[in-house]
Design a protein around this motif. Structure first.
Motif, PDB file in Angstrom:
ATOM      1  N   LYS A  27       1.001  -1.026   0.036  1.00 42.25           N
ATOM      2  CA  LYS A  27       0.007  -0.003   0.130  1.00 42.25           C
ATOM      3  C   LYS A  27       0.896   1.232   0.093  1.00 42.25           C
ATOM      4  N   THR A  28       0.646   2.024  -0.892  1.00 43.23           N
ATOM      5  CA  THR A  28       1.464   3.323  -1.034  1.00 43.23           C
ATOM      6  C   THR A  28       0.541   4.512  -1.384  1.00 43.23           C
ATOM      7  N   ASN A  29       1.261   5.672  -1.591  1.00 41.10           N
ATOM      8  CA  ASN A  29       0.425   6.917  -1.988  1.00 41.10           C
ATOM      9  C   ASN A  29       1.207   7.724  -2.979  1.00 41.10           C
ATOM     10  N   ASN A  30       0.498   8.434  -3.708  1.00 37.22           N
ATOM     11  CA  ASN A  30       1.390   9.178  -5.115  1.00 37.22           C
ATOM     12  C   ASN A  30       2.396  10.108  -4.201  1.00 37.22           C
ATOM     13  N   THR A  31       2.745  10.454  -3.085  1.00 39.53           N
ATOM     14  CA  THR A  31       3.454  11.500  -2.805  1.00 39.53           C
ATOM     15  C   THR A  31       4.768  10.802  -1.921  1.00 39.53           C
ATOM     16  N   GLU A  32       4.713   9.276  -2.024  1.00 41.80           N
ATOM     17  CA  GLU A  32       5.860   8.700  -1.543  1.00 41.80           C
ATOM     18  C   GLU A  32       7.083   8.793  -2.696  1.00 41.80           C
ATOM     19  N   GLN A  33       8.307   9.203  -2.078  1.00 42.86           N
ATOM     20  CA  GLN A  33       9.308   9.334  -3.086  1.00 42.86           C
ATOM     21  C   GLN A  33      10.709   8.369  -2.272  1.00 42.86           C
ATOM     22  N   LEU A  34      11.180   7.849  -3.294  1.00 38.70           N
ATOM     23  CA  LEU A  34      12.624   7.098  -2.806  1.00 38.70           C
ATOM     24  C   LEU A  34      13.586   7.737  -3.845  1.00 38.70           C
ATOM     25  N   SER A  35      14.652   8.282  -3.050  1.00 30.91           N
ATOM     26  CA  SER A  35      15.852   8.861  -3.771  1.00 30.91           C
ATOM     27  C   SER A  35      17.123   8.269  -3.647  1.00 30.91           C
ATOM     28  N   ALA A  82       2.536  -0.278  -5.803  1.00 26.64           N
ATOM     29  CA  ALA A  82       1.911  -1.477  -4.924  1.00 26.64           C
ATOM     30  C   ALA A  82       1.418  -2.337  -6.327  1.00 26.64           C
ATOM     31  N   ASP A  83       2.667  -3.104  -7.035  1.00 28.81           N
ATOM     32  CA  ASP A  83       2.275  -4.014  -8.126  1.00 28.81           C
ATOM     33  C   ASP A  83       2.527  -5.381  -7.861  1.00 28.81           C
ATOM     34  N   GLY A  84       2.707  -5.630  -6.758  1.00 30.68           N
ATOM     35  CA  GLY A  84       3.171  -7.113  -6.529  1.00 30.68           C
ATOM     36  C   GLY A  84       4.735  -7.440  -6.847  1.00 30.68           C
ATOM     37  N   GLN A  85       5.428  -6.638  -7.330  1.00 29.98           N
ATOM     38  CA  GLN A  85       6.956  -6.680  -7.744  1.00 29.98           C
ATOM     39  C   GLN A  85       7.837  -6.385  -6.672  1.00 29.98           C
ATOM     40  N   TRP A  86       9.040  -7.303  -6.652  1.00 31.39           N
ATOM     41  CA  TRP A  86      10.031  -6.920  -5.621  1.00 31.39           C
ATOM     42  C   TRP A  86      10.742  -5.861  -6.332  1.00 31.39           C
ATOM     43  N   SER A 112      -0.814  11.868   3.936  1.00 23.73           N
ATOM     44  CA  SER A 112      -1.458  11.450   5.055  1.00 23.73           C
ATOM     45  C   SER A 112      -1.653  10.016   5.371  1.00 23.73           C
ATOM     46  N   THR A 113      -1.814   9.085   4.500  1.00 21.93           N
ATOM     47  CA  THR A 113      -2.064   7.883   4.716  1.00 21.93           C
ATOM     48  C   THR A 113      -0.939   6.906   4.789  1.00 21.93           C
ATOM     49  N   PRO A 114      -1.092   5.934   5.602  1.00 21.84           N
ATOM     50  CA  PRO A 114       0.130   4.876   5.798  1.00 21.84           C
ATOM     51  C   PRO A 114       0.601   4.385   4.463  1.00 21.84           C
ATOM     52  N   ARG A 115       1.735   3.867   4.523  1.00 25.16           N
ATOM     53  CA  ARG A 115       2.220   2.997   3.467  1.00 25.16           C
ATOM     54  C   ARG A 115       2.871   1.746   4.231  1.00 25.16           C
ATOM     55  N   ILE A 116       2.345   0.644   3.557  1.00 22.51           N
ATOM     56  CA  ILE A 116       2.879  -0.827   3.887  1.00 22.51           C
ATOM     57  C   ILE A 116       3.626  -1.441   2.936  1.00 22.51           C
ATOM     58  N   HIS A 117       4.977  -1.710   3.412  1.00 21.21           N
ATOM     59  CA  HIS A 117       6.196  -2.302   2.469  1.00 21.21           C
ATOM     60  C   HIS A 117       6.627  -3.314   3.392  1.00 21.21           C
TER      61      HIS A 117
END
Length: 66
Positions: free
Chosen positions: A17-25, A35-39, A55-60
């Motif tokens: 579960k994620t949201n559109n504002t999550e960023q990994l740099s 959240a597409d089932g891929q590693w 404001s929503t949680p992410r689950i990884h």
């Protein structure tokens, strides 16, 4: 936020579960892990950071390997 540099650890991420504002740099290049089932491999030997701007949680699931 302070960037992180792990000299020997590699990270693999599976997002449920994620949201559109999550960023990994990684070395200044920004990515969004869907959240597409891929590693996804994240090269944490390079400078990196993660930001959740929503404001929503992410689950990884995160697996670290040396």
């Amino acid at each position: 936020m302070r960037p992180i540099l792990d000299k020997k650890i590699q990270m693999y991420v599976l997002c449920f579960k994620t949201n559109n504002t999550e960023q990994l740099s990684v070395v200044g290049e920004c990515y969004h892990i869907p959240a597409d089932g891929q590693w996804y491999h994240v090269n944490t030997v390079k400078t990196h950071w993660v930001y959740n701007g929503g404001s929503t949680p992410r689950i990884h699931i995160v697996v670290c390997a040396i």
